[in-house]
Motif scaffolding. Structure first.
Motif, mmCIF file in Angstrom:
data_model
loop_
_atom_site.group_PDB
_atom_site.id
_atom_site.type_symbol
_atom_site.label_atom_id
_atom_site.label_comp_id
_atom_site.label_asym_id
_atom_site.label_seq_id
_atom_site.Cartn_x
_atom_site.Cartn_y
_atom_site.Cartn_z
ATOM 1 N N PRO A 137 38.113 45.590 35.562
ATOM 2 C CA PRO A 137 36.946 45.242 34.754
ATOM 3 C C PRO A 137 36.005 44.295 35.502
ATOM 4 C CG PRO A 137 38.951 45.039 33.474
ATOM 5 C CD PRO A 137 39.377 45.247 34.891
ATOM 6 N N ILE A 138 34.718 44.455 35.262
ATOM 7 C CA ILE A 138 33.714 43.610 35.919
ATOM 8 C C ILE A 138 33.987 42.140 35.634
ATOM 9 C CG2 ILE A 138 31.269 43.013 35.977
ATOM 10 C CD1 ILE A 138 31.873 45.644 37.360
ATOM 11 N N GLU A 139 34.397 41.813 34.418
ATOM 12 C CA GLU A 139 34.650 40.412 34.072
ATOM 13 C C GLU A 139 35.747 39.822 34.957
ATOM 14 O OE1 GLU A 139 34.635 42.938 31.995
ATOM 15 O OE2 GLU A 139 32.938 42.570 30.643
ATOM 16 N N SER A 140 36.782 40.621 35.257
ATOM 17 C CA SER A 140 37.873 40.149 36.113
ATOM 18 C C SER A 140 37.396 39.972 37.546
ATOM 19 C CB SER A 140 39.044 41.132 36.074
ATOM 20 O OG SER A 140 39.561 41.241 34.761
ATOM 21 N N ILE A 141 36.570 40.897 38.019
ATOM 22 C CA ILE A 141 36.036 40.789 39.378
ATOM 23 C C ILE A 141 35.229 39.507 39.523
ATOM 24 C CG2 ILE A 141 34.423 41.809 41.038
ATOM 25 C CD1 ILE A 141 35.234 44.562 39.917
ATOM 26 N N VAL A 142 34.373 39.236 38.550
ATOM 27 C CA VAL A 142 33.538 38.028 38.602
ATOM 28 C C VAL A 142 34.413 36.783 38.592
ATOM 29 C CG1 VAL A 142 31.803 36.663 37.383
ATOM 30 C CG2 VAL A 142 31.528 39.139 37.581
ATOM 31 N N ALA A 143 35.392 36.740 37.703
ATOM 32 C CA ALA A 143 36.259 35.566 37.594
ATOM 33 C C ALA A 143 37.002 35.301 38.906
ATOM 34 C CB ALA A 143 37.257 35.761 36.451
ATOM 35 N N GLU A 144 37.447 36.354 39.582
ATOM 36 C CA GLU A 144 38.167 36.194 40.844
ATOM 37 C C GLU A 144 37.256 35.768 41.987
ATOM 38 O OE1 GLU A 144 40.102 39.861 41.667
ATOM 39 O OE2 GLU A 144 41.523 39.714 39.998
ATOM 40 N N GLN A 145 36.004 36.220 41.948
ATOM 41 C CA GLN A 145 35.101 36.019 43.077
ATOM 42 C C GLN A 145 34.276 34.737 42.993
ATOM 43 O OE1 GLN A 145 34.756 37.995 45.935
ATOM 44 N NE2 GLN A 145 36.684 38.817 45.139
ATOM 45 N N LEU A 146 34.194 34.112 41.848
ATOM 46 C CA LEU A 146 33.310 32.956 41.682
ATOM 47 C C LEU A 146 33.545 31.877 42.731
ATOM 48 C CD1 LEU A 146 33.047 32.419 37.807
ATOM 49 C CD2 LEU A 146 31.174 32.909 39.395
ATOM 50 N N LYS A 147 34.785 31.592 43.069
ATOM 51 C CA LYS A 147 35.064 30.497 44.005
ATOM 52 C C LYS A 147 34.587 30.806 45.420
ATOM 53 C CE LYS A 147 39.881 31.785 45.111
ATOM 54 N NZ LYS A 147 41.293 31.305 45.072
ATOM 55 N N TYR A 148 34.314 32.088 45.700
ATOM 56 C CA TYR A 148 33.834 32.480 47.027
ATOM 57 C C TYR A 148 32.319 32.687 47.067
ATOM 58 C CZ TYR A 148 38.800 33.284 47.903
ATOM 59 O OH TYR A 148 40.150 33.123 48.048
ATOM 60 N N TYR A 149 31.627 32.235 46.026
ATOM 61 C CA TYR A 149 30.171 32.371 45.980
ATOM 62 C C TYR A 149 29.545 31.018 45.681
ATOM 63 C CZ TYR A 149 30.309 37.398 46.462
ATOM 64 O OH TYR A 149 30.480 38.662 46.967
#
Length: 749
Positions: free
Chosen positions: A482-494
């Motif tokens: 899910p897009i929500e999971s992708i965003v949650a995982e990637q936030l720390k790398y942005y």
């Protein structure tokens, strides 16, 4: 803060760096300098290149010998713009010495063809940061035949380590350069004997060039505390101790000498003894009584409370307090403040580009270097909104564990994100980041609209149509996640100043992959379906086309409403535009872009009735690291009874960043202005670039930008009068709902 200013800063501090570094690391070891063979007429050639010269050759610019168009002899050198916007090409050479004399003059011949969106010129820089000129003020543009130009700079033999010079093309077109000459106080440089630069002890220390000699170790509670204490003290000494400021120590290698002793200490008492002896070994210095800073408006004071709250012995605390009160002369081998601007210029930080980052010593060095730069020279440290010392504690185990290049790079990226600054990231091409995010990409791109990932356009429309996607499609999952999971995982790398800007950057990479296809789940109205979408090599896609301003910078939306695009406006357009705009009911200024030129004061001279304060700027202090104070409030505009009387509506969104935010703040001081749109990128002020071990290039916002009343811009963004964002229905219908709202506001009585 502008693109051109950013380019000029790169020229001063980054683009010529490889040339300078060659001279710096090799030349500094020479005791008796030999006269350099400068090849100023380009007649000495090997393998089709002028001997001794570095010439830009990349996808944007090409530099090469030219035997067909010359001013003198057989050859000249040409620089040609090939593609892209906002770049520069240059030719350069370094003399790794100084010369006796007061004035140095570079002269030479230039020929130009269709130069636009920038200028051509000679350039010369006296290092380290003694003087610089690139003929920016002369603005050589258009097409002209061979013409002689010259630059004269002050030359201080006591400070000069290197003389760097050449030719430059900023923007589009083509230029040729030929028949250069250098004179010092009227004498040809070939007749003079160079002076070897003074030996600086920090530059004579090469003990750890091949590695730190720190082996792997288990991190227990004692060592964790030891590394935190050392990180605090190492950085404090770097910026506060006069002997280190004078360049008497390679402070990176000093770390590698003391680190084994700290790790071997069994308790706080033993560590304190090691640290006390270390500080005393650095040499003597004068102290001074604390002075009051009543003549300056202090924005941020140094955080040195840890000296007394870290559990150090009374003896160690006393040594640290003595260093705090040391008499500093406002200069430091590792850092200075840019003249006239005030952002930090970070000097003499070896990038260790070839170092194997499996070396734990260099990973610890990287953490200490970054953490302490933020501790003492980041103007927005209070906007981090948590005790910065907790970040040091948090990342010690992460850096110790990051025992390969990928883990180290991603840990560094995560560390950078903790300062919440959209200017701060890992910049320049980085293979690890590219592989992590994917080296292929789909033909379409997405944005977050109404909290959904929505297809908003195509890098390549033909390939996008083949994939069966259309504007307005909602992505709900990628490869089953899910897009929500992708965003949650990637936030720390942005890294970014706020969530909307993080999501802006995540959206740009959502459809990247290392696989040849992506499995997408798409919602179109009530219909949900799966689609296998091909990906393509990144270098085969026009990735930045969505940000390019292809429209005219000015048009009439109606007979009484004018539209001005701040992203592609040119200074020389403005006088003509004033006549078209002055009697309109409203002017819309679109700042959902990045300015092509720094035109804020030019535009405001037409917009405003009088000089108006629009921002406060804060800068740091070399003599008291960690102190930030307010400069004189910044004004724009001037007395103008014929100022624009209509309504002014300024459009902003998450793409409005840095210089665009600065422009929007100034425009909003118009007596009848409104700012509409959505949260901006919230990172303003000139940037300070530097390197971390492993060749990682990063930067941060180097000066603080605030509203005149002191309100924050960092992490907050430009103040909005009307909050309006695109909708999914509007995207499907091809509407610009923010622009429509601006028109409606002007139409209101």
């Amino acid at each position: 803060m502008t693109r051109i200013r950013s380019i000029l800063k790169q020229i001063r501090r980054v683009s010529i760096l490889p040339l300078l570094c060659i001279a710096h690391f090799n030349g500094m070891a020479q005791v008796k300098p030999t006269k350099p063979q400068l090849n100023l007429d380009f007649e000495k050639v090997k393998n089709g290149r002028p001997i001794g010269w570095g010439i830009t050759s990349n996808s944007q610019y090409a530099g090469q010998l030219d035997s067909g168009i010359v001013q003198h002899g057989k050859y000249s050198v040409s620089l040609t713009h090939l593609d892209g916007e906002g770049g520069f090409g240059n030719i350069g050479i370094t003399i790794p010495y100084s010369y006796p004399g007061k004035k140095i003059t570079l002269s030479g011949y230039l020929k130009t063809e269709n130069v636009s969106d920038g200028f051509a010129g000679l350039w010369m820089r006296i290092d380290p940061k003694v003087a610089f000129d690139n003929m920016n003020k002369q603005q050589i543009k258009g097409t002209q035949d061979w013409t002689k130009y010259e630059i004269t700079l002050d030359l201080d033999p006591t400070k000069t380590k290197a003389i760097v010079f050449g030719g430059i093309l900023i923007g589009k077109g083509k230029m040729w350069i030929d028949n250069l000459n250098i004179q010092i106080d009227g004498k040809d440089i070939a007749t003079l004997e160079p002076i070897a630069p003074a030996r600086i002890p920090a530059e004579e220390d090469h003990e750890f060039d091949q590695g730190s000699n720190i082996g792997t170790f288990e991190l227990d509670q004692n060592k964790q505390k030891a590394l935190k204490d050392l990180g605090l003290i190492w950085g404090f000494l770097k910026y506060y101790h006069p002997q280190i400021a004078a360049g008497n120590y390679n402070w990176d290698y000093a770390l590698f000498r003391v680190l084994p002793k700290i790790l071997a200490a069994h308790n706080q008492q033993q560590r304190d003894q090691v640290l006390t002896a270390w500080i005393r070994s650095l040499g003597t210095y004068d102290t001074q009584i604390d002075t009051q800073e009543e003549h300056r408006e202090i924005k941020l004071r140094p955080d040195l409370s840890w000296i007394s709250s870290s559990g150090f012995s009374a003896t160690l605390q006393l040594e640290l307090q003595k260093v705090r009160k040391a008499k500093r002369n406002g200069s430091n081998y590792y850092i200075e403040l840019a003249s006239g601007i005030g952002n930090p210029v970070i000097n003499n930080e070896n990038p260790y580009a070839g170092m194997d980052m499996k070396d734990p010593g260099y990973r610890i060095l990287s953490l200490y270097r970054y953490w302490n730069l933020i501790q003492y020279y980041f103007p927005y440290k209070e906007q981090i909104r948590k005790d910065w010392k907790t970040v040091l504690d948090e990342f010690i185990p992460k850096m110790v564990a990051a025992d390969n290049t990928k883990a180290y790079t991603l840990t560094t990226l995560e560390l950078i994100g903790n300062i919440h600054d959209t200017h701060a990231n890992i910049w320049s091409k980085n293979k690890i980041i590219d592989e992590f995010r994917g080296e292929r990409i789909a033909a379409c791109y997405a944005d977050f609209i109404q909290d959904k990932a929505v297809i908003t356009g195509f890098h390549d429309k033909e390939r996008g149509n083949i994939a069966g996607l259309k504007v307005g499609d909602i992505l709900t999952s990628i490869n089953g996640k899910p897009i929500e999971s992708i965003v949650a995982e990637q936030l720390k790398y942005y890294p970014a100043s706020n969530l909307p800007t993080q999501r802006r950057d995540i959206a740009n990479n959502l459809l990247r992959s290392n696989d040849s296809t992506l499995q997408l789940t798409i919602q179109d109205g009530k219909k949900v379906y799966n689609r296998s979408v091909p990906t393509y090599p990144m270098d085969k896609m026009p990735l930045y086309s969505k940000y390019r301003n292809t429209d005219t910078c000015f048009k009439m939306l109606d007979r009484d409403i004018a539209y001005f695009n701040n992203g592609n406006a040119k200074r020389n357009y403005l006088s003509d535009l004033v006549e078209h705009v002055k009697n309109t009911k409203g002017l819309i200024i679109d700042c959902r872009n990045y300015p092509s030129e720094f035109i804020v004061h030019d535009v405001c001279s037409y917009l405003l009735p009088r000089a108006t304060t629009f921002t406060k700027i804060t800068v740091g202090d070399i003599s008291t690291p960690g102190l930030f104070y307010t400069l004189v409030d910044q004004k724009t505009g001037n007395t103008n009874p014929d100022y624009y009387k209509g309504k002014v509506v300024i459009l902003v969104n998450e793409i409005t960043q840095s210089s665009a935010e600065f422009h929007a703040m100034a425009y909003s001081t118009h007596p009848n202005a409104q700012v509409i749109g959505s949260t901006t990128a919230a990172a303003d002020g000139n940037v300070s670039p530097f390197f971390l071990p492993g060749g990682i290039r990063t930067m941060f916002s180097g000066i603080g930008i605030y509203y005149p009343n002191g309100d924050d811009t960092q992490r907050v963004g430009v103040k909005l009068d009307v909050d309006v964002s695109p909708t999914i229905d509007g995207i499907k219908a091809g509407k610009d709902e923010v622009l429509e709202k601006a028109i409606a506001l002007i139409r209101q009585p």
